[in-house]
Design an enzyme around this catalytic site. Structure first.
Site, PDB file in Angstrom:
ATOM      1  CG  ASN A 131      53.851 -61.022  -4.708  1.00 34.08           C
ATOM      2  OD1 ASN A 131      54.952 -61.526  -4.485  1.00 34.08           O
ATOM      3  ND2 ASN A 131      52.956 -61.605  -5.467  1.00 34.08           N
TER       4      ASN A 131
ATOM      5  CE  LYS B  71      68.462 -58.810  -5.892  1.00 33.12           C
ATOM      6  NZ  LYS B  71      67.306 -57.893  -5.808  1.00 33.12           N
TER       7      LYS B  71
ATOM      8  CB  SER C 202      58.183 -60.518 -14.228  1.00 33.71           C
ATOM      9  OG  SER C 202      59.550 -60.323 -14.561  1.00 33.71           O
TER      10      SER C 202
ATOM     11  CD  GLU D  92      54.648 -68.494  -8.597  1.00 29.95           C
ATOM     12  OE1 GLU D  92      54.131 -67.803  -9.521  1.00 29.95           O
ATOM     13  OE2 GLU D  92      54.678 -68.127  -7.416  1.00 29.95           O
TER      14      GLU D  92
ATOM     15  CB  CYS E   5      51.709 -65.193  -9.639  1.00 29.09           C
ATOM     16  SG  CYS E   5      53.265 -64.294  -9.672  1.00 29.09           S
TER      17      CYS E   5
ATOM     18  CD  GLU F 287      51.151 -61.403 -13.821  1.00 30.14           C
ATOM     19  OE1 GLU F 287      50.922 -62.086 -12.804  1.00 30.14           O
ATOM     20  OE2 GLU F 287      52.303 -61.247 -14.295  1.00 30.14           O
TER      21      GLU F 287
END
Length: 464
Positions: A130, A153, A206, A227, A261, A358
């Site tokens: 994102n 990665k 996630s 995070e 997030c 979420e």
């Protein structure tokens, strides 16, 4: 094969061969070897690479921003802002890293004692799509300044961005091998985490993936910073500046096509001013322009992947079936690409998908409450704890209330956002550890105690 799909059209743009085991092994060896030399370089010299990085980013801003928009659909102006934020963060750590990493003196019964900050080694960074540049650089800039190496990665829908950041660090003059991007499928990550050449792991992603990575890294006894997801509350009390709150609320929800997030997701509003707030919120949401993200008039681009749009629409459907009321949007946009209408659902309550889960996309949930106490209770009634916004004209009340909100950050009369000067991270199922600020740069260091005795006192006064 790892492919880039244009979310505007749904068509494949480019594909890359996954790196072989031999290529990955060579990258790990090179990073481990280079880090042994890099850690010995004075931090004042290391940070010159960060200054160079800022220049490379700005020189290539137009191209890098277009790449971000092409791969994940962010409006071009936001992609340009992402590159600029990376550059500013590079400059911030170039200026402040030497102070953050300077030895600290702590008084004890020794002639001298305190803490020094040594690098851990090579850090594996598992990053999301994102913010394909920012998520990497907010980790890498302080980690490299601290003397670590890095292996990236990246998410497999942004492979060109992953290779671009490697090129940027090469242009900035980072020692050969110290950092590398590896293009691999997710099922090969466990092997990287277990590899002895990896000293620590950082993940932005996630909560589900966070649990997996935490288990793998924990089994190998390796430091992690996670995070993870968020369902940030945006609390509007009865005495708030309603017009200002609504204006910021729309930006807080729909920035990055609603795919962040720390986007505000649950708008918890005192019922005494809820109708006025909702009217303002709707008016500003209707001003959003859905379209081609390369068009500067566009403020909402497509979602990044088709499956993400399908999941979001399912959440909207289940929320409505359970009592929520759509007052704007709620539909998949017909035509090519992965567009979704900016959506507002009113009268959302616990037990509905838009409250409990979420919602990673352009959907806002309005929750009406009868009191400040109920607002705080519902704000905390979530598995997540990343950020929160609190709107009130009474700053004394806000200062008291923020201590009761379960979140890694509380922004009063503002929008939650990361800032290189401030620590960033969450609690509960939003993860642990911190990035950014002085706290973030020390996450991937060995905080090593030193104690120096005198000729007459060669051991501590109290021994374990």
């Amino acid at each position: 094969m790892i492919s880039t799909i244009n979310p505007v059209t749904g068509e494949q743009i480019q594909s890359f061969d996954a790196h072989t085991e031999q290529q990955v092994d060579a990258a790990l060896t090179a990073a481990a070897d280079a880090q042994k030399s890099w850690r010995a370089v004075p931090v004042e010299d290391r940070v010159q690479i960060l200054r160079n990085t800022a220049k490379v980013l700005r020189d290539g801003k137009a191209d890098y921003a277009r790449l971000i928009t092409l791969e994940m659909g962010k409006p071009i102006s936001e992609a340009e802002a992402e590159i600029e934020k990376c550059a500013k963060t590079a400059e911030y750590y170039a200026e402040h890293a030497p102070r953050f990493l300077a030895p600290e003196t702590i008084e004890s019964d020794a002639a001298a004692s305190g803490v020094v900050f040594d690098p851990l080694g090579v850090v594996l960074a598992i990053m999301p799509w994102n913010y394909p540049f920012w998520q990497f650089f907010r980790f890498a800039l302080p980690a490299l300044a601290a003397g670590n190496g890095a292996i990236l990665k990246h998410a497999n829908n942004v492979p060109a961005s992953a290779l671009a950041v490697e090129e940027i660090m090469d242009k900035a003059g980072l020692p050969a091998g110290l950092f590398a991007t590896v293009l691999i499928e997710s099922d090969r990550v466990a092997g990287l985490i277990a590899d002895d050449r990896i000293a620590a792991v950082t993940l932005t992603g996630s909560t589900q993936v966070g649990r997996i990575v935490a288990g793998q890294a924990g089994n190998a006894l390796k430091k992690q910073v996670l995070e993870l997801g968020g369902s940030d509350p945006f609390i509007v009390l009865a005495d708030a500046d309603i017009k200002a709150a609504a204006k910021v609320a729309v930006k807080a929800r729909f920035t990055n096509n609603g795919q962040s997030c720390v986007n505000a997701k649950r708008f918890i509003v005192d019922e005494k001013i809820a109708d006025e707030f909702v009217a303002e919120f709707l008016a500003r949401t209707r001003e959003l322009v859905v379209g081609d993200p390369t068009d500067r008039a566009t403020t909402i681009g497509p979602m990044a992947r088709e499956n993400l749009r399908a999941e979001l629409h399912d959440q909207v459907t289940r929320t409505v079936e359970n009592g929520g009321k759509i007052i704007l949007g709620g539909n998949i946009v017909d035509g090519p690409g992965y567009f979704y209408e900016p959506t507002v659902i009113d009268h959302v309550r616990p037990g509905q998908a838009a409250f409990d889960e979420e919602t990673f996309g352009p959907v806002a949930a309005i929750i009406r409450v009868s009191s400040t106490e109920e607002a705080i209770t519902l704000a905390n009634q979530t598995e997540f704890g990343l950020g929160a916004a609190l709107w009130t004209r009474d700053t004394d009340k806000a200062t008291a209330l923020l201590r009761h909100i379960d979140a890694g950050a509380v922004f009063i009369n503002g929008m939650v956002a990361s800032d290189p000067r401030l620590p960033f991270g969450g609690i509960k199922n939003s993860g642990y550890g911190r990035e950014l600020g002085s706290y973030g740069i020390r996450e991937f260091t060995n905080m090593k105690t030193f104690w120096t005795g005198t000729a007459t006192a060669a051991t501590p006064a109290v021994a374990d």
